[in-house]
Write an enzyme that holds these catalytic residues in place. Structure first.
Site, mmCIF file in Angstrom:
data_model
loop_
_atom_site.group_PDB
_atom_site.id
_atom_site.type_symbol
_atom_site.label_atom_id
_atom_site.label_comp_id
_atom_site.label_asym_id
_atom_site.label_seq_id
_atom_site.Cartn_x
_atom_site.Cartn_y
_atom_site.Cartn_z
ATOM 1 N N HIS A 27 0.874 -1.181 0.000
ATOM 2 C CA HIS A 27 0.000 0.000 0.000
ATOM 3 C C HIS A 27 0.904 1.221 0.000
ATOM 4 O O HIS A 27 1.276 1.734 1.061
ATOM 5 C CB HIS A 27 -0.904 -0.017 1.232
ATOM 6 C CG HIS A 27 -1.948 1.057 1.225
ATOM 7 N ND1 HIS A 27 -3.157 0.916 1.873
ATOM 8 C CD2 HIS A 27 -1.978 2.296 0.668
ATOM 9 C CE1 HIS A 27 -3.875 2.024 1.717
ATOM 10 N NE2 HIS A 27 -3.168 2.877 0.991
ATOM 11 N N HIS A 68 -7.272 -7.741 7.027
ATOM 12 C CA HIS A 68 -7.099 -6.830 8.148
ATOM 13 C C HIS A 68 -7.241 -7.604 9.451
ATOM 14 O O HIS A 68 -8.291 -8.157 9.758
ATOM 15 C CB HIS A 68 -8.077 -5.657 8.133
ATOM 16 C CG HIS A 68 -7.436 -4.380 8.577
ATOM 17 N ND1 HIS A 68 -6.769 -3.536 7.720
ATOM 18 C CD2 HIS A 68 -7.317 -3.814 9.803
ATOM 19 C CE1 HIS A 68 -6.285 -2.503 8.375
ATOM 20 N NE2 HIS A 68 -6.596 -2.659 9.650
ATOM 21 N N GLU A 108 -2.521 -1.744 -3.399
ATOM 22 C CA GLU A 108 -3.747 -1.168 -2.878
ATOM 23 C C GLU A 108 -3.530 0.293 -2.538
ATOM 24 O O GLU A 108 -2.426 0.738 -2.231
ATOM 25 C CB GLU A 108 -4.227 -1.944 -1.648
ATOM 26 C CG GLU A 108 -3.255 -1.971 -0.489
ATOM 27 C CD GLU A 108 -3.750 -2.815 0.669
ATOM 28 O OE1 GLU A 108 -4.587 -3.722 0.441
ATOM 29 O OE2 GLU A 108 -3.315 -2.565 1.810
#
Length: 246
Positions: A44, A198, A76
């Site tokens: 990310h 997550h 992402e």
């Protein structure tokens, strides 16, 4: 087939960035993870580069292309023009769009697919025209799945943070697991595949995999990196693969 495991390298990059030194090597740790059987690598690259740096992306792309061509690269981030340019330059197999504010410490909520439709639909079209698989970060909300499918995306990624946060409360964890499962059911009905990520751990992955047997992929960073301090990266990847059902 069990869910594939993508190792998120952001926590490794954050540790490296504490010092102006080249270790731990983000690419080197990624190599260990893929050699141990991980199916892909996730990053990310936030605008401030506090985790993964933009300079990491070509190295990870080359690692996969040259040494692990069966693996996938997942990038992402929030779909700003700068982010989209990074994606188009480094050609990941999958792009995961998240509704992050740049100041957020980590992703903590999914898209509002009805309210964000006008933003997401043209971006999804652009990315799919470029040949990328597109996944959209999603809260556990079955009602939003029709609108998610209408964006043209290929997948959602279920935000499993609340599920992971109930690690010491089995009743709340079970309730959140069922919300995730019902959201996945609705996503499948809308023609979407389902990823998850997550705060997933070796302890809570088996129940998630059992409730969503068609889960395509899990992206795991913090918990996996924490376990690697105890078991090593290769041993930890093996533990997480077994937790997924491999």
């Amino acid at each position: 087939m069990p869910a594939k495991l993508s190792v998120n390298l952001n926590a490794i990059a954050m540790l490296r960035n504490r010092r102006d030194l080249p270790w731990p090597s983000v690419t080197g740790i990624g190599r260990l993870a893929l050699a141990a059987g991980a199916h892909g690598l996730t990053v990310h690259p936030r605008p401030d580069e506090r985790h993964t740096r933009h300079s990491d992306l070509p190295e990870i792309r080359a690692l996969i292309d040259d040494e692990f061509p069966q693996a996938e690269f997942n990038i992402e981030g929030y779909p700003s023009e700068d982010f989209l340019a990074l994606v188009e330059k480094h050609q990941p197999e999958q792009v995961t769009l998240v509704p992050d504010d740049p100041a957020q410490a980590t992703s903590d909520h999914g898209w509002n697919f009805v309210a964000d439709a006008a933003l997401l639909a043209p971006i999804v079209r652009r990315l799919k025209k470029g040949g990328f698989r597109v996944s959209l970060f999603s809260d556990a909300d079955p009602a939003g799945m029709t609108a998610a499918g209408d964006t043209g995306a290929d997948r959602i990624e279920l935000y499993t943070g609340p599920y992971g946060s109930y690690h010491s409360d089995s009743a709340k964890a079970a309730k959140e697991l069922e919300r995730l499962g019902k959201t996945a059911d609705a996503a499948f009905a809308a023609g979407l595949q389902v990823n998850a990520g997550h705060d997933l751990t070796v302890a809570n992955l088996p129940a998630l995999a059992k409730r969503i047997p068609a889960l395509a992929e899990v992206s795991i960073g913090h918990g996996l990196t924490a376990d690697a301090l105890e078991y090593g990266m290769a041993g930890t990847v093996g533990r997480f693969l077994r937790a997924c059902g491999w």
